[in-house]
Design a protein around this motif. Structure first.
Motif, PDB file in Angstrom:
ATOM      1  N   GLY A  19     -96.231 -17.557  -8.860  1.00 46.61           N
ATOM      2  CA  GLY A  19     -95.093 -16.484  -9.099  1.00 46.61           C
ATOM      3  C   GLY A  19     -95.074 -15.783  -7.850  1.00 46.61           C
ATOM      4  O   GLY A  19     -94.139 -14.979  -8.078  1.00 46.61           O
ATOM      5  N   MET A  20     -95.735 -15.971  -6.791  1.00 47.66           N
ATOM      6  CA  MET A  20     -95.687 -15.093  -5.883  1.00 47.66           C
ATOM      7  C   MET A  20     -94.664 -15.602  -4.917  1.00 47.66           C
ATOM      8  O   MET A  20     -93.914 -16.474  -4.826  1.00 47.66           O
ATOM      9  N   THR A  21     -94.141 -14.814  -4.016  1.00 48.03           N
ATOM     10  CA  THR A  21     -93.058 -14.689  -2.921  1.00 48.03           C
ATOM     11  C   THR A  21     -93.681 -15.073  -1.732  1.00 48.03           C
ATOM     12  O   THR A  21     -94.641 -14.019  -1.296  1.00 48.03           O
ATOM     13  N   ILE A  22     -93.416 -15.923  -0.936  1.00 47.77           N
ATOM     14  CA  ILE A  22     -93.955 -16.329   0.363  1.00 47.77           C
ATOM     15  C   ILE A  22     -93.277 -16.672   1.452  1.00 47.77           C
ATOM     16  O   ILE A  22     -91.923 -17.462   1.208  1.00 47.77           O
ATOM     17  N   MET A  23     -93.409 -16.139   2.643  1.00 48.15           N
ATOM     18  CA  MET A  23     -92.516 -16.510   4.041  1.00 48.15           C
ATOM     19  C   MET A  23     -93.313 -17.435   4.581  1.00 48.15           C
ATOM     20  O   MET A  23     -94.638 -17.580   4.811  1.00 48.15           O
ATOM     21  N   LEU A  24     -92.678 -18.583   4.824  1.00 42.59           N
ATOM     22  CA  LEU A  24     -93.048 -19.800   5.796  1.00 42.59           C
ATOM     23  C   LEU A  24     -92.268 -19.703   6.991  1.00 42.59           C
ATOM     24  O   LEU A  24     -91.112 -20.033   7.016  1.00 42.59           O
ATOM     25  N   GLY A  25     -92.848 -19.795   8.111  1.00 41.48           N
ATOM     26  CA  GLY A  25     -92.245 -19.957   9.404  1.00 41.48           C
ATOM     27  C   GLY A  25     -91.826 -21.181   9.801  1.00 41.48           C
ATOM     28  O   GLY A  25     -92.271 -22.200   8.949  1.00 41.48           O
ATOM     29  N   ASN A  47     -94.172 -22.102  -9.359  1.00 37.92           N
ATOM     30  CA  ASN A  47     -93.335 -21.003  -9.590  1.00 37.92           C
ATOM     31  C   ASN A  47     -93.147 -20.010  -8.427  1.00 37.92           C
ATOM     32  O   ASN A  47     -92.921 -18.771  -8.535  1.00 37.92           O
ATOM     33  N   LEU A  48     -93.184 -20.732  -7.140  1.00 39.97           N
ATOM     34  CA  LEU A  48     -93.398 -19.926  -6.234  1.00 39.97           C
ATOM     35  C   LEU A  48     -91.617 -19.515  -5.547  1.00 39.97           C
ATOM     36  O   LEU A  48     -90.873 -20.421  -5.841  1.00 39.97           O
ATOM     37  N   THR A  49     -91.456 -18.594  -5.067  1.00 33.12           N
ATOM     38  CA  THR A  49     -90.395 -18.062  -4.445  1.00 33.12           C
ATOM     39  C   THR A  49     -90.568 -18.181  -3.012  1.00 33.12           C
ATOM     40  O   THR A  49     -91.424 -17.438  -2.337  1.00 33.12           O
ATOM     41  N   CYS A  50     -89.989 -19.246  -2.268  1.00 38.43           N
ATOM     42  CA  CYS A  50     -90.290 -19.535  -0.625  1.00 38.43           C
ATOM     43  C   CYS A  50     -88.966 -18.975   0.031  1.00 38.43           C
ATOM     44  O   CYS A  50     -87.752 -19.283  -0.209  1.00 38.43           O
ATOM     45  N   ILE A  51     -89.546 -18.025   1.243  1.00 42.59           N
ATOM     46  CA  ILE A  51     -88.434 -17.760   1.975  1.00 42.59           C
ATOM     47  C   ILE A  51     -88.675 -18.574   3.347  1.00 42.59           C
ATOM     48  O   ILE A  51     -89.692 -18.568   4.065  1.00 42.59           O
ATOM     49  N   SER A  52     -87.625 -19.268   3.508  1.00 45.65           N
ATOM     50  CA  SER A  52     -87.677 -20.232   4.891  1.00 45.65           C
ATOM     51  C   SER A  52     -86.582 -20.534   5.270  1.00 45.65           C
ATOM     52  O   SER A  52     -85.616 -20.754   4.417  1.00 45.65           O
ATOM     53  N   ASN A  53     -86.318 -20.832   6.525  1.00 44.10           N
ATOM     54  CA  ASN A  53     -84.707 -21.088   7.023  1.00 44.10           C
ATOM     55  C   ASN A  53     -84.300 -22.348   6.259  1.00 44.10           C
ATOM     56  O   ASN A  53     -83.208 -22.453   5.955  1.00 44.10           O
ATOM     57  N   ASN A  54     -85.218 -23.294   6.004  1.00 45.57           N
ATOM     58  CA  ASN A  54     -84.806 -24.519   5.507  1.00 45.57           C
ATOM     59  C   ASN A  54     -86.201 -24.916   4.796  1.00 45.57           C
ATOM     60  O   ASN A  54     -87.062 -24.264   4.631  1.00 45.57           O
ATOM     61  N   ALA A  55     -85.894 -26.320   4.017  1.00 39.76           N
ATOM     62  CA  ALA A  55     -87.055 -26.711   3.281  1.00 39.76           C
ATOM     63  C   ALA A  55     -87.537 -28.207   3.909  1.00 39.76           C
ATOM     64  O   ALA A  55     -87.906 -28.964   2.976  1.00 39.76           O
ATOM     65  N   GLY A  56     -87.648 -28.439   5.098  1.00 34.51           N
ATOM     66  CA  GLY A  56     -88.197 -29.433   5.894  1.00 34.51           C
ATOM     67  C   GLY A  56     -87.309 -30.745   5.366  1.00 34.51           C
ATOM     68  O   GLY A  56     -86.124 -30.734   5.431  1.00 34.51           O
ATOM     69  N   LEU A  66     -91.374 -29.168  -2.886  1.00 33.78           N
ATOM     70  CA  LEU A  66     -90.448 -29.501  -3.770  1.00 33.78           C
ATOM     71  C   LEU A  66     -90.483 -30.712  -4.611  1.00 33.78           C
ATOM     72  O   LEU A  66     -90.008 -30.943  -5.842  1.00 33.78           O
ATOM     73  N   GLN A  67     -91.094 -31.550  -4.135  1.00 32.00           N
ATOM     74  CA  GLN A  67     -91.393 -33.139  -4.729  1.00 32.00           C
ATOM     75  C   GLN A  67     -91.948 -32.728  -6.075  1.00 32.00           C
ATOM     76  O   GLN A  67     -92.096 -33.296  -7.074  1.00 32.00           O
ATOM     77  N   LYS A  68     -93.040 -31.806  -6.072  1.00 31.38           N
ATOM     78  CA  LYS A  68     -94.101 -31.376  -7.018  1.00 31.38           C
ATOM     79  C   LYS A  68     -93.444 -30.363  -7.886  1.00 31.38           C
ATOM     80  O   LYS A  68     -94.244 -29.887  -8.797  1.00 31.38           O
ATOM     81  N   ARG A  69     -92.047 -29.825  -7.752  1.00 29.22           N
ATOM     82  CA  ARG A  69     -91.624 -28.822  -8.432  1.00 29.22           C
ATOM     83  C   ARG A  69     -92.649 -27.796  -8.573  1.00 29.22           C
ATOM     84  O   ARG A  69     -92.733 -26.849  -9.373  1.00 29.22           O
ATOM     85  N   GLN A  70     -92.964 -27.235  -7.399  1.00 33.93           N
ATOM     86  CA  GLN A  70     -93.810 -26.126  -7.123  1.00 33.93           C
ATOM     87  C   GLN A  70     -92.911 -24.698  -6.686  1.00 33.93           C
ATOM     88  O   GLN A  70     -93.595 -23.904  -6.760  1.00 33.93           O
ATOM     89  N   ILE A  71     -91.928 -24.948  -6.110  1.00 33.07           N
ATOM     90  CA  ILE A  71     -91.017 -23.900  -5.915  1.00 33.07           C
ATOM     91  C   ILE A  71     -89.752 -23.732  -6.967  1.00 33.07           C
ATOM     92  O   ILE A  71     -89.196 -24.652  -7.421  1.00 33.07           O
ATOM     93  N   LYS A  72     -89.923 -22.331  -7.595  1.00 28.73           N
ATOM     94  CA  LYS A  72     -89.035 -22.002  -8.447  1.00 28.73           C
ATOM     95  C   LYS A  72     -87.386 -21.573  -7.747  1.00 28.73           C
ATOM     96  O   LYS A  72     -86.616 -21.778  -8.201  1.00 28.73           O
ATOM     97  N   LYS A  73     -87.753 -21.035  -6.702  1.00 27.21           N
ATOM     98  CA  LYS A  73     -86.434 -20.212  -6.007  1.00 27.21           C
ATOM     99  C   LYS A  73     -86.815 -20.604  -4.385  1.00 27.21           C
ATOM    100  O   LYS A  73     -88.002 -20.186  -3.863  1.00 27.21           O
ATOM    101  N   MET A  74     -85.681 -20.915  -3.844  1.00 23.27           N
ATOM    102  CA  MET A  74     -85.645 -21.207  -2.401  1.00 23.27           C
ATOM    103  C   MET A  74     -84.572 -20.066  -1.602  1.00 23.27           C
ATOM    104  O   MET A  74     -83.671 -20.180  -2.155  1.00 23.27           O
ATOM    105  N   ILE A  75     -85.008 -19.338  -0.686  1.00 23.55           N
ATOM    106  CA  ILE A  75     -84.295 -18.295   0.134  1.00 23.55           C
ATOM    107  C   ILE A  75     -84.112 -19.037   1.471  1.00 23.55           C
ATOM    108  O   ILE A  75     -85.149 -19.035   2.040  1.00 23.55           O
ATOM    109  N   SER A  76     -82.998 -19.565   1.851  1.00 26.53           N
ATOM    110  CA  SER A  76     -82.967 -20.063   3.102  1.00 26.53           C
ATOM    111  C   SER A  76     -81.341 -20.099   3.579  1.00 26.53           C
ATOM    112  O   SER A  76     -80.608 -19.445   2.994  1.00 26.53           O
ATOM    113  N   SER A  77     -81.395 -20.779   4.678  1.00 30.87           N
ATOM    114  CA  SER A  77     -80.032 -20.599   5.278  1.00 30.87           C
ATOM    115  C   SER A  77     -79.292 -21.918   5.377  1.00 30.87           C
ATOM    116  O   SER A  77     -78.333 -22.027   5.707  1.00 30.87           O
ATOM    117  N   TYR A  78     -80.244 -23.055   5.346  1.00 25.92           N
ATOM    118  CA  TYR A  78     -79.633 -24.425   5.320  1.00 25.92           C
ATOM    119  C   TYR A  78     -80.104 -25.356   4.379  1.00 25.92           C
ATOM    120  O   TYR A  78     -81.485 -25.683   4.396  1.00 25.92           O
TER     121      TYR A  78
END
Length: 232
Positions: A19-25, A47-56, A66-78
């Motif tokens: 459930g935490m929010t994590i930034m990933l460079g 249940n993670l919220t991930c902040i990253s430009n995109n998701a690989g 994403l394959q394992k459905r571990q990300i609840k929300k994705m904050i990205s630009s692309y």
């Protein structure tokens, strides 16, 4: 000098919970914290919220989470090259907050600098501005954006020392520089970890005061997302 070194990726990611929010460079697959992402997959943190430009891509980088459905929300630009990201977004399985790329970078930098909010013209008159305060400056409308609030920031650097000072290499600097120090705890994954005093102070991009934990990654695949070569 405070020693920020931890022994391995497992120690570095201590405290990251569901459930935490994590930034990933990183940008695409360039400069991503490969070892940390792999460990998050192993930990099965969900249940993670991930902040990253995109998701690989589908089978590498944040695509593995994403394959394992571990990300609840994705904050990205692309959305880009990740078909699974696109599929989950269109099906409603994944909550996605698309943000103009410069705004995303500045929301990270604002958090890093302790600035709670800022105004930008990007996104005015679009869905990006819905529900946000707007204001005119010099005859031009701007949207107020809030700095991100993240629990952890995980960045990847080329070299670092035990005090947490970081040097990025080339374009791998991308979002790593503005995410370092932008969360409650910053974890730095480096290719080469050196004793304090080994780095030229004039070459340091991020001072150690912005980093709480640093470790040397074991392996770096460094995939190329789009390989373009000259025809023979």
């Amino acid at each position: 000098m405070i020693n920020k070194k931890v022994n391995n990726v497992q120690d570095a990611l201590q405290g990251i919970e569901n459930g935490m929010t994590i930034m990933l460079g990183g940008f695409g697959l360039c400069g991503i914290p490969e070892n940390s992402i792999a460990e998050l997959v192993q930990k099965e943190t969900t249940n993670l919220t991930c902040i990253s430009n995109n998701a690989g891509v589908d089978d590498f980088g944040l695509g593995l989470l994403l394959q394992k459905r571990q990300i609840k929300k994705m904050i990205s630009s692309y959305v880009g090259e990740n078909a699974e990201f696109e599929r989950q977004m269109l099906s409603g399985e994944l909550d996605v907050e698309l943000t103009p790329q410069g705004t995303l970078a500045e929301k990270c930098r604002a958090a890093q600098a302790g600035i709670p909010a800022f105004f930008t013209p990007a996104g005015y008159g679009t869905e990006v501005a819905e529900g946000k305060e707007t204001r005119a400056f010099n005859g031009k409308m701007h949207v107020m954006e809030l700095a991100y609030e993240a629990d952890f920031s995980i960045v990847k650097a080329w070299k670092g020392d035990e005090a947490g000072n970081l040097i990025f290499k080339g374009t791998a600097r991308n979002f790593n520089a503005c995410m370092a120090g932008a969360a409650k705890i910053t974890i730095a994954e480096v290719e080469e970890l050196l004793p304090v005093g080994s780095l030229d102070p004039n070459q340091i991009h991020i001072p150690g005061i912005m980093v709480q934990r640093i470790f040397q990654g074991e392996t770096f695949e460094k995939r190329i997302e789009q390989r373009t070569v000259r025809k023979k």
